[in-house]
Design a protein around this motif. Structure first.
Motif, PDB file in Angstrom:
ATOM      1  N   SER A 166      17.014  13.220 -40.750  1.00  0.00           N
ATOM      2  CA  SER A 166      15.853  13.577 -40.441  1.00  0.00           C
ATOM      3  C   SER A 166      14.969  12.270 -40.131  1.00  0.00           C
ATOM      4  O   SER A 166      15.334  11.147 -40.825  1.00  0.00           O
ATOM      5  CB  SER A 166      15.024  14.483 -41.375  1.00  0.00           C
ATOM      6  OG  SER A 166      14.483  13.419 -42.498  1.00  0.00           O
ATOM      7  N   ASP A 210      14.242  18.135 -45.347  1.00  0.00           N
ATOM      8  CA  ASP A 210      14.826  17.197 -44.289  1.00  0.00           C
ATOM      9  C   ASP A 210      15.763  18.026 -43.595  1.00  0.00           C
ATOM     10  O   ASP A 210      16.045  17.749 -42.016  1.00  0.00           O
ATOM     11  CB  ASP A 210      15.423  15.983 -45.088  1.00  0.00           C
ATOM     12  CG  ASP A 210      14.496  15.027 -45.752  1.00  0.00           C
ATOM     13  OD1 ASP A 210      13.691  14.883 -44.995  1.00  0.00           O
ATOM     14  OD2 ASP A 210      14.813  14.243 -46.525  1.00  0.00           O
ATOM     15  N   ASP A 213      14.331  20.061 -41.085  1.00  0.00           N
ATOM     16  CA  ASP A 213      13.736  19.125 -39.892  1.00  0.00           C
ATOM     17  C   ASP A 213      15.097  19.024 -39.191  1.00  0.00           C
ATOM     18  O   ASP A 213      14.753  18.799 -37.815  1.00  0.00           O
ATOM     19  CB  ASP A 213      13.277  18.000 -40.613  1.00  0.00           C
ATOM     20  CG  ASP A 213      11.883  18.314 -41.184  1.00  0.00           C
ATOM     21  OD1 ASP A 213      11.267  19.306 -41.070  1.00  0.00           O
ATOM     22  OD2 ASP A 213      11.373  17.308 -41.878  1.00  0.00           O
TER      23      ASP A 213
END
Length: 330
Positions: A166, A210, A213
């Motif tokens: 991420s 993360d 994302d």
């Protein structure tokens, strides 16, 4: 849940919905796999794409990527300059003889010199003349507009440059280039009508947020092919002692990526053998693409095991299925 039906009806998951689903311990992983399978079946049927990597240049890299055995911190590892053209073309011949659809030419380093791009493009032109059905993916690092145009003219079909992680976690993985550098490389390839391939490496200490994302970032850049790597720890690297993955977590990650990127080629990439272990065949219910053979400096399982796995699942090899097409309604 009926997540797949909802998505097929034009209602994609929001970021918050995807996160809530991913972290919900009461939501069985195999139920998520089933939802992801409905999407995989709809767009790709029972087809599996095969990919093969050629490590055309190893080590000799100024970057400090924490997962990589070829980074500047690992000088004792396998190192060699760009291999001769005949070795690159011979690798393509092997790929064509083993039902491989995409041949991936990979170079270590921050990015190629113009001389190296000349070398690669000459090799690609020869491969295309001898094996026109074989798709070529180049993975050469950060490139410029001139190099992208040259690769396109030579016949490169796809360019791989992974986001890896991420944007928030990027500086924990590498400090010698930025997250935006990676995004810019992908956008450069797209501008030159080269199909973008970009993926991730999971298991490097990133959070659940993360991972969500990453999946949305790849949706935002519209990557056609998404390789999902699972960290294969290499001793001596920053993440060499990591052991955060289980087979079921890997399945959950794959399901998430399919739910967020339903029409895309989801490829099980590096680390599948050591992390998915006996659940590799179940992972093919979500992913529609795998690498066959060895990776860059880590080994894969014997090719025949992959062919047997595909056959045992009732799947068949797909050579040129690049764009998702509805195969069967849910």
């Amino acid at each position: 849940m009926n997540l797949a039906m909802r998505i097929l009806q034009g209602h994609p998951l929001t970021h918050q919905e995807a996160y809530d689903i991913f972290i919900d311990d009461t939501m069985d992983t195999m139920d998520l796999v089933h939802e992801a399978y409905q999407l995989r079946k709809h767009y790709y049927g029972h087809k599996v794409k095969l990919n093969m990597i050629l490590n055309a240049k190893s080590g000799i890299c100024p970057e400090d990527c924490g997962y990589c055995g070829q980074s500047r911190e690992m000088k004792e590892k396998q190192r060699y300059a760009l291999i001769p053209e005949n070795q690159i073309t011979e690798g393509a011949k092997v790929a064509a003889e083993h039902e491989i659809g995409t041949y991936c030419i990979v170079m270590s380093g921050r990015g190629p010199s113009d001389k190296e791009v000349d070398h690669i493009t000459k090799s690609v032109e020869r491969i295309k003349s001898e094996h026109p059905q074989l798709k070529i993916c180049a993975c050469l690092g950060l490139t410029n507009e001139k190099q992208a145009a040259q690769l396109k003219a030579a016949g490169v079909d796809r360019y791989n440059h992974n986001l890896n992680t991420s944007e928030n976690y990027h500086d924990e993985v590498v400090t010698t280039h930025s997250y935006q550098d990676r995004v810019d490389t992908i956008e450069t390839m797209k501008a030159h009508n080269i199909s973008p391939c970009s993926g991730v490496i999971c298991g490097m200490g990133e959070t659940n947020e993360d991972i969500v994302d990453m999946a949305f970032a790849l949706r935002d850049i519209d990557a056609d092919s998404i390789p999902v790597n699972f960290l294969h720890p290499i001793k001596g690297t920053k993440f060499g002692e990591m052991d955060d993955l289980t087979p079921m977590r890997c399945l959950r990650i794959l399901a998430l990526f399919r739910l967020i990127n339903p029409t895309k080629e989801i490829r099980i990439a590096g680390g599948r053998e050591v992390n998915l272990r006996s659940l590799q065949s179940i992972a093919l219910m979500v992913a529609n693409s795998i690498f066959v053979g060895d990776y860059l400096i880590t080994g894969g399982q014997p090719n025949q095991l992959d062919y047997d796995m595909i056959k045992d699942m009732g799947y068949e090899i797909d050579y040129n299925h690049d764009v998702a097409q509805p195969v069967k309604t849910v």
